[in-house]
Scaffold this motif. Structure first.
Motif, short mmCIF file in Angstrom:
data_model
loop_
_atom_site.label_atom_id
_atom_site.label_comp_id
_atom_site.label_asym_id
_atom_site.label_seq_id
_atom_site.Cartn_x
_atom_site.Cartn_y
_atom_site.Cartn_z
N THR A 1 4.16 -20.80 -13.07
CA THR A 1 4.63 -20.17 -11.69
C THR A 1 3.03 -20.20 -10.59
O THR A 1 3.58 -20.75 -9.89
CB THR A 1 5.29 -18.49 -12.32
OG1 THR A 1 6.62 -19.11 -13.06
CG2 THR A 1 5.73 -17.65 -10.39
N THR B 1 1.70 -14.13 -6.45
CA THR B 1 2.27 -14.64 -7.67
C THR B 1 3.73 -13.68 -8.41
O THR B 1 4.40 -14.45 -8.10
CB THR B 1 1.33 -15.22 -8.13
OG1 THR B 1 0.85 -16.68 -7.86
CG2 THR B 1 2.39 -16.04 -9.47
N GLN C 1 7.41 -14.61 -6.35
CA GLN C 1 8.51 -14.02 -7.92
C GLN C 1 9.50 -13.33 -7.69
O GLN C 1 10.54 -13.39 -8.16
CB GLN C 1 7.71 -14.48 -9.52
CG GLN C 1 8.52 -14.60 -10.65
CD GLN C 1 9.34 -15.94 -10.73
OE1 GLN C 1 8.63 -16.49 -10.48
NE2 GLN C 1 10.81 -15.93 -11.10
N ILE D 1 10.81 -18.71 -8.48
CA ILE D 1 10.04 -19.81 -8.52
C ILE D 1 11.40 -20.34 -9.75
O ILE D 1 11.70 -19.71 -10.20
CB ILE D 1 8.94 -19.37 -9.04
CG1 ILE D 1 7.74 -18.66 -8.17
CG2 ILE D 1 7.61 -20.81 -9.29
CD1 ILE D 1 7.84 -19.15 -6.49
#
Length: 260
Positions: free
Chosen positions: A16, A56, A60, A65
């Motif tokens: 990810t 991230t 997410q 993702i």
């Protein structure tokens, strides 16, 4: 020989992060300030990795993702898609900033400063003095006013318009680039509009004076006045021109990453 599945070699958390890093690193490599020639490549990678670690979890949670692929072909396809989208976003920001250079070239022609060539450290190429001044000051103001955060936020928001794992809309992206180039030329002309008006009036006055007094050397008298008047006009209009351009800059960048 022991064999391992791809998901065992690449943990889901690392995958990810790496997919987000591909888009961010590609965009930062082209964006103004971050991707200029005087910025070390390692510094760009460290910056992209640091931002990727921070955003991230947000990406997410809000956009999602794709899960780890089951084969290398799918992995490289996803990486290519993310790099392509990130490069597209960075180039859009770079192309829009290039309208300042075009406007500066028009200003240089109107103020007889076209022969005043200087070195632009951001592009490592020679440019006219007004174009180099405008582009350099725009980068400074971008970081001084926090617009660099808007650039990074536009990359995060781009997941709404360009979801990770989906095929990029090539037709829409090409049309967006065409519209951006035309918008950039319009911004260039609007930036140089005061100089075009004053320059036209000045040249018409020169023509009338040369007709009334043919023995007067209009060129030798008019050239210093044109250069001096151009420098004065640049000093008077530079702050409002830059802030007007940056307002257009933020508006265009935020509209690009909106879905639909």
């Amino acid at each position: 020989m022991t064999t391992y599945q791809l998901e065992q070699l690449v943990p889901s958390v690392l995958w990810t992060f790496f997919l987000v890093f591909c888009r961010l690193a590609a965009a930062i490599g082209f964006m103004p300030g971050f991707g200029d020639a005087y910025v070390n490549v390692r510094s760009r990678l460290v910056l992209a990795a640091s931002i990727s670690i921070a955003v991230t979890p947000v990406i997410q949670a809000d956009y999602g993702i794709p899960a780890e692929p089951q084969n290398l072909f799918r992995m490289f396809a996803l990486m290519f898609d993310e790099i392509f989208i990130g490069s597209f976003l960075g180039l859009m920001a770079r192309v829009l900033l290039a309208s300042l250079e075009t406007g500066g070239a028009i200003i240089a022609m109107q103020t007889s400063l076209a022969s005043a060539i200087t070195f632009n450290p951001g592009q490592t190429s020679p440019e006219t003095l007004p174009a180099s001044l405008l582009s350099a000051m725009a980068v400074v103001v971008i970081f001084a006013t926090g617009i660099d955060h808007v650039l990074i936020r536009s990359i995060v928001d781009s997941y709404a318009a360009f979801p990770a794992g989906a095929l990029p809309p090539f037709a829409d992206m090409s049309q967006a680039m065409v519209r951006l180039v035309s918008r950039g030329f319009l911004i260039s002309v609007e930036l140089a509009a005061p100089f075009l008006v004053v320059g036209t009036v000045f040249h018409v006055a020169q023509g009338l004076i040369s007709k009334i007094m043919p023995q007067l050397q209009v060129f030798y008298i008019g050239l210093p006045l044109q250069v001096m008047g151009g420098l004065v006009l640049i000093g008077l209009t530079l702050p409002p021109l830059l802030y007007w351009f940056l307002a257009q800059y933020v508006d265009v960048l935020t509209s690009i990453t909106q879905p639909g």
